[in-house]
Design an enzyme around this catalytic site. Sequence first.
Site, PDB file in Angstrom:
ATOM      1  NE  ARG A   1      59.450 -20.402  -6.983  1.00 30.50           N
ATOM      2  CZ  ARG A   1      59.666 -19.447  -7.878  1.00 30.50           C
ATOM      3  NH1 ARG A   1      60.857 -18.896  -7.977  1.00 30.50           N
ATOM      4  NH2 ARG A   1      58.698 -19.050  -8.664  1.00 30.50           N
TER       5      ARG A   1
ATOM      6  CG  ASP B   1      56.241 -19.562 -10.591  1.00 32.37           C
ATOM      7  OD1 ASP B   1      55.903 -18.700  -9.773  1.00 32.37           O
ATOM      8  OD2 ASP B   1      56.332 -20.769 -10.312  1.00 32.37           O
TER       9      ASP B   1
ATOM     10  CG  HIS C   1      51.848 -16.894  -9.040  1.00 33.67           C
ATOM     11  ND1 HIS C   1      51.521 -17.379  -7.788  1.00 33.67           N
ATOM     12  CD2 HIS C   1      53.135 -17.287  -9.256  1.00 33.67           C
ATOM     13  CE1 HIS C   1      52.558 -18.011  -7.263  1.00 33.67           C
ATOM     14  NE2 HIS C   1      53.549 -17.977  -8.135  1.00 33.67           N
TER      15      HIS C   1
ATOM     16  CG  HIS D   1      51.750 -22.134  -8.486  1.00 32.33           C
ATOM     17  ND1 HIS D   1      52.164 -21.724  -9.731  1.00 32.33           N
ATOM     18  CD2 HIS D   1      52.646 -21.611  -7.601  1.00 32.33           C
ATOM     19  CE1 HIS D   1      53.260 -21.005  -9.614  1.00 32.33           C
ATOM     20  NE2 HIS D   1      53.582 -20.910  -8.336  1.00 32.33           N
TER      21      HIS D   1
HETATM   22  C1  SIN Z   1      55.716 -20.618  -5.566  1.00 29.93           C
HETATM   23  O1  SIN Z   1      54.743 -19.936  -5.844  1.00 29.93           O
HETATM   24  O2  SIN Z   1      56.642 -20.753  -6.359  1.00 29.93           O
HETATM   25  C2  SIN Z   1      55.800 -21.313  -4.222  1.00 29.93           C
HETATM   26  C3  SIN Z   1      54.599 -22.071  -3.838  1.00 29.93           C
HETATM   27  C4  SIN Z   1      54.705 -22.644  -2.445  1.00 29.93           C
HETATM   28  O3  SIN Z   1      55.633 -22.303  -1.701  1.00 29.93           O
HETATM   29  O4  SIN Z   1      53.825 -23.422  -2.064  1.00 29.93           O
END
Ligand code: SIN
Length: 283
Positions: free
Chosen positions: A274, A103, A101, A258
């Site tokens: 995050r 974000d 995806h 990602h």
């Molecule tokens: C995410 O998709 O924001 C997290 C990716 C991860 O935890 O590796």
Amino acid sequence: MEIRRLGATMGAEITGADLNRLTPQEFEAIREAFHAHKVIAIRDQNLTPAAQLAFSRRFGALEDQLNAHYTIDGYPEVLVLSNDIRDGKPVGLVDGGDFWHSDSSHREYPSMATILFAVKNPSTGGDTEFADMAAAFEALTEQMKHRIAGLKGVHAVSKLKNRRVRISARRPDGKDFYERQKAIPDQIWPLVRTHPVTRQKALYLSPRFTIGIEGMAQADADEILDALFEHQIRPEFVYRHKWRDRDLVMWDNRCVIHRATGGYEYPDVRTMHRTVVAGDKPI
Ligand code: SIN
């Protein structure tokens, strides 16, 4: 400060930087590296949640977090991704990013950058994969570029609206959470967007959020989407990040998709902090 390329088409590591005391010149060099390399891993940081917020805010306004109950007390913009358990309760979100995806493509203002700080890595697994959507767009056949020019994807946040994904069994509140999310309106974005800084064109869709094509019958849309989903994660576009503790990784959601690859089990703990910088409407 040194910058070294990590992946074939994107990704770089930065060493010798201390995000707690960056000079304006160093900050500009990091911003430039972010645009040039799309994914940057800044090694060996000692960041409190407040310091991560201060660094993140230098790039723009931050997004609020949809999973509000997994944020850090006093820091509502810092989400904890973790499989750790305390007093029988999860301390963070366990299934963050489990499908490819970009974000917040389901939001009215999708994310510009996501910033993930590795507090603790598991002994095995926990890698994050990134795919370069500018390289993927460039590699499309002329026929496909022509076919998708002007088309717009439908982006939905609830996993219950998307047959290509499933709710993680590790997430206790998952079904109710995604049921409530069905009420959030879908967003419509071009399948190809132009980066506002680099002017590169990039594919802008993902199996996690893109469920259809505006104005197109589902079967016809699925034929195009399935072909693009397969194409966009070809190995030559992918960089796989193997985390070190105290890595701060930042990626550009306008030209990268990602996913978290998993591969670890409690009590082997992975914990990340995050923050997300809000972006513009894709055009
Ligand atoms: C995410 O998709 O924001 C997290 C990716 C991860 O935890 O590796």
